[in-house]
Motif scaffolding. Structure first.
Motif, PDB file in Angstrom:
ATOM      1  N   THR A  35       4.450  -9.265   1.931  1.00  0.00           N
ATOM      2  CA  THR A  35       3.891  -8.046   2.532  1.00  0.00           C
ATOM      3  C   THR A  35       3.201  -8.356   3.854  1.00  0.00           C
ATOM      4  O   THR A  35       3.382  -7.652   4.855  1.00  0.00           O
ATOM      5  N   THR A  36       2.414  -9.421   3.871  1.00  0.00           N
ATOM      6  CA  THR A  36       1.733  -9.818   5.106  1.00  0.00           C
ATOM      7  C   THR A  36       2.731 -10.168   6.199  1.00  0.00           C
ATOM      8  O   THR A  36       2.556  -9.807   7.372  1.00  0.00           O
ATOM      9  N   THR A  37       3.799 -10.867   5.804  1.00  0.00           N
ATOM     10  CA  THR A  37       4.815 -11.286   6.769  1.00  0.00           C
ATOM     11  C   THR A  37       5.481 -10.090   7.434  1.00  0.00           C
ATOM     12  O   THR A  37       5.703 -10.086   8.649  1.00  0.00           O
ATOM     13  N   VAL A  38       5.799  -9.068   6.630  1.00  0.00           N
ATOM     14  CA  VAL A  38       6.425  -7.864   7.202  1.00  0.00           C
ATOM     15  C   VAL A  38       5.528  -7.258   8.278  1.00  0.00           C
ATOM     16  O   VAL A  38       5.960  -6.988   9.402  1.00  0.00           O
ATOM     17  N   ILE A  39       4.258  -7.061   7.959  1.00  0.00           N
ATOM     18  CA  ILE A  39       3.338  -6.408   8.893  1.00  0.00           C
ATOM     19  C   ILE A  39       3.117  -7.267  10.126  1.00  0.00           C
ATOM     20  O   ILE A  39       3.132  -6.774  11.263  1.00  0.00           O
ATOM     21  N   LEU A 361      -3.408  -6.638  -1.217  1.00  0.00           N
ATOM     22  CA  LEU A 361      -4.045  -7.760  -0.504  1.00  0.00           C
ATOM     23  C   LEU A 361      -3.237  -8.134   0.740  1.00  0.00           C
ATOM     24  O   LEU A 361      -3.809  -8.474   1.784  1.00  0.00           O
ATOM     25  N   GLY A 362      -1.899  -8.050   0.644  1.00  0.00           N
ATOM     26  CA  GLY A 362      -1.054  -8.332   1.803  1.00  0.00           C
ATOM     27  C   GLY A 362      -1.254  -7.333   2.924  1.00  0.00           C
ATOM     28  O   GLY A 362      -1.288  -7.694   4.104  1.00  0.00           O
ATOM     29  N   VAL A 363      -1.406  -6.050   2.547  1.00  0.00           N
ATOM     30  CA  VAL A 363      -1.671  -5.011   3.558  1.00  0.00           C
ATOM     31  C   VAL A 363      -3.012  -5.256   4.234  1.00  0.00           C
ATOM     32  O   VAL A 363      -3.145  -5.151   5.466  1.00  0.00           O
ATOM     33  N   ALA A 364      -4.025  -5.612   3.426  1.00  0.00           N
ATOM     34  CA  ALA A 364      -5.354  -5.889   3.998  1.00  0.00           C
ATOM     35  C   ALA A 364      -5.292  -7.043   4.982  1.00  0.00           C
ATOM     36  O   ALA A 364      -5.854  -6.982   6.082  1.00  0.00           O
ATOM     37  N   CYS A 365      -4.582  -8.106   4.603  1.00  0.00           N
ATOM     38  CA  CYS A 365      -4.449  -9.257   5.510  1.00  0.00           C
ATOM     39  C   CYS A 365      -3.598  -8.893   6.717  1.00  0.00           C
ATOM     40  O   CYS A 365      -3.867  -9.340   7.830  1.00  0.00           O
ATOM     41  N   ILE A 410       8.075  -1.532  -0.518  1.00  0.00           N
ATOM     42  CA  ILE A 410       9.029  -2.560  -0.927  1.00  0.00           C
ATOM     43  C   ILE A 410       8.428  -3.461  -2.002  1.00  0.00           C
ATOM     44  O   ILE A 410       9.100  -3.833  -2.973  1.00  0.00           O
ATOM     45  N   SER A 411       7.159  -3.825  -1.845  1.00  0.00           N
ATOM     46  CA  SER A 411       6.525  -4.703  -2.840  1.00  0.00           C
ATOM     47  C   SER A 411       6.483  -4.029  -4.215  1.00  0.00           C
ATOM     48  O   SER A 411       6.747  -4.675  -5.234  1.00  0.00           O
ATOM     49  N   LEU A 412       6.171  -2.725  -4.251  1.00  0.00           N
ATOM     50  CA  LEU A 412       6.170  -2.011  -5.528  1.00  0.00           C
ATOM     51  C   LEU A 412       7.588  -1.881  -6.071  1.00  0.00           C
ATOM     52  O   LEU A 412       7.811  -2.005  -7.287  1.00  0.00           O
ATOM     53  N   GLY A 413       8.549  -1.637  -5.173  1.00  0.00           N
ATOM     54  CA  GLY A 413       9.942  -1.550  -5.606  1.00  0.00           C
ATOM     55  C   GLY A 413      10.438  -2.864  -6.178  1.00  0.00           C
ATOM     56  O   GLY A 413      11.165  -2.888  -7.183  1.00  0.00           O
TER      57      GLY A 413
END
Length: 438
Positions: A35-39, A361-365, A410-413
């Motif tokens: 998730t962090t990588t995508v953002i 946590l990935g979104v926060a980072c 995507i992470s939830l999917g």
């Protein structure tokens, strides 16, 4: 009833995950990294794309540039004098028929040798109007730019490097400069301007510091339209007649660029028997930059999506191991009345808790991309000043909100997709066999 049951299932899932804290943390870590990588990657791509588009805007997204080009069908005979390119009549027709044009700057340019005493400089002599100064964002270091009153007078403005080489130790303003057989009076020196990149395939890269400027009328009177060039020994010459090298049109609104460019093209086609001109619309580069940005973002999302896929496989692997370890627990729940649906919901709840935690946590980072990037860049620059390339020093990450929502979705999917198989495997266990499991 349903909400209470759902919350109870989630609570049970959290308790089950807490029994294996390290395993659960490692499973969520894969989703967190993805998730962090995508953002982060999309933010970097948006930053690079934004800088590129700003550079294009500085070139003039509301400009239409007309250039004279030598037609391919022209005869290359050495004795022939060829006439081609934009005409002063073209300029007059365009100005008379297009009210959308806010400004028009015609120029005629030619390479000439400038001489002062024993010093010589090969520079580009540019005949232009007063609007050329503002259009190309020039600045004066000393003296002044030529005015309407200077039309036809032998006055010249030198670019920075041209002035420095001709007058290394004196103020050039008021001095005389010889250009071929003509003598010009220097009225100003421009501040350093630097180079501009090439635009598409029709305009060359330009170094403004080696120019010399005079009024277009002076250029016409002193240099003329016909230029003769020696092509060999003896009296072998090649000539060409060009009235204008370039006309830059500025429209008031970017939405009028395409329509105005089409009308200009139609006018030129009507009065030119050969294609001896080019119409360049820098706005096209904005579209190309937008397409490139979209392709770049798709590539980055695919790369980052692979990280999420790997994280999902890791979660499925861990959940399969969990199912095996909790076989007896599953048998007991089935024996006391739990349905297959209840077992599926329990394990899906555990999977969704893992992916939700990792995704949030990935979104926060990911949202901390800019301060983390600035801190890392400042630290590396302080420790190793020459380590980072110049583009990194000017790069500013730009968070795209769509990437935040997409990465979380995507992470939830991924959690849902990769959690279904372990959950169904747990639900299909034979209760009797599960109770016998040690």
């Amino acid at each position: 009833m349903f909400v209470t049951q759902f919350l109870s299932t989630v609570q049970l899932g959290v308790k089950s995950l807490m029994l294996q804290k390290m395993r659960s943390a490692l499973a969520a870590l894969g989703i967190f990294i993805g998730t962090t990588t995508v953002i982060w990657l999309v933010a970097m791509g948006e930053g690079v794309s934004y800088d590129a588009q700003q550079q294009i805007l500085k070139l003039g997204a509301t400009n239409i540039i007309l250039r004279s080009i030598e037609p391919q069908s022209a005869d290359g005979g050495e004795e022939q004098v060829k006439r081609y390119g934009l005409l002063r009549e073209d300029y007059d027709r365009i100005m008379a028929n297009l009210p959308t044009i806010e400004q028009a700057v015609p120029i005629r340019e030619l390479r000439r040798e400038l001489m002062v005493g024993g010093r010589r400089v090969d520079a580009k002599l540019v005949g232009c109007t007063s609007g050329y100064f503002e259009l190309n964002r020039l600045r004066m270091a000393r003296g002044r730019w030529f005015k309407q009153d200077d039309r036809g007078e032998n006055v010249i403005v030198l670019a920075d490097e041209t002035a420095r080489r001709l007058f290394p130790s004196v103020d050039p303003v008021g001095q005389k400069v010889r250009v071929e057989s003509d003598v010009y009076t220097v009225i100003g020196q421009c501040a350093p301007r630097g180079s501009s990149a090439a635009i598409g395939g029709s305009l060359d890269a330009r170094d403004y510091d080696f120019d010399a400027y005079t009024s277009l009328l002076t250029f016409q009177h002193r240099v003329g339209d016909q230029i003769m060039t020696r092509t060999g020994p003896g009296f072998s010459f090649k000539g060409e007649i060009i009235e204008l090298t370039q006309i830059t049109l500025v429209v008031s609104d970017i939405g009028q660029v395409d329509q105005t460019a089409q009308i200009v093209t139609d006018l030129l086609q009507r009065y030119h028997e050969q294609e001896d001109y080019a119409v360049v619309v820098p706005k096209e580069l904005l579209r190309q930059a937008e397409r490139t940005r979209t392709m770049f973002n798709v590539l980055l999302v695919v790369i980052a999506g692979i990280s999420l896929l790997v994280g999902g496989i890791g979660i499925m692997n861990i959940m399969l191991a969990t199912v095996t370890e909790r076989t007896r627990e599953i048998g007991i729940r089935r024996a006391i009345g739990a349905k297959q649906q209840d077992i599926v919901m329990q394990f899906l709840a555990e999977t969704m808790v893992l992916t939700s935690l990792g995704g949030l946590l990935g979104v926060a980072c990911g949202l901390l991309c800019k301060p983390i990037f600035h801190f890392t860049r400042a630290t590396l620059s302080a420790l190793w000043p020459d380590l980072l390339p110049p583009i990194v020093h000017s790069l500013e990450p730009r968070i795209a909100l769509w990437s935040v929502g997409m990465s979380l979705f995507i992470s939830l999917g991924v959690g849902l997709i990769f959690g279904v198989y372990p959950a169904r495997r747990a639900a299909k266990m034979n209760p009797i066999e599960a109770l016998r499991h040690e």
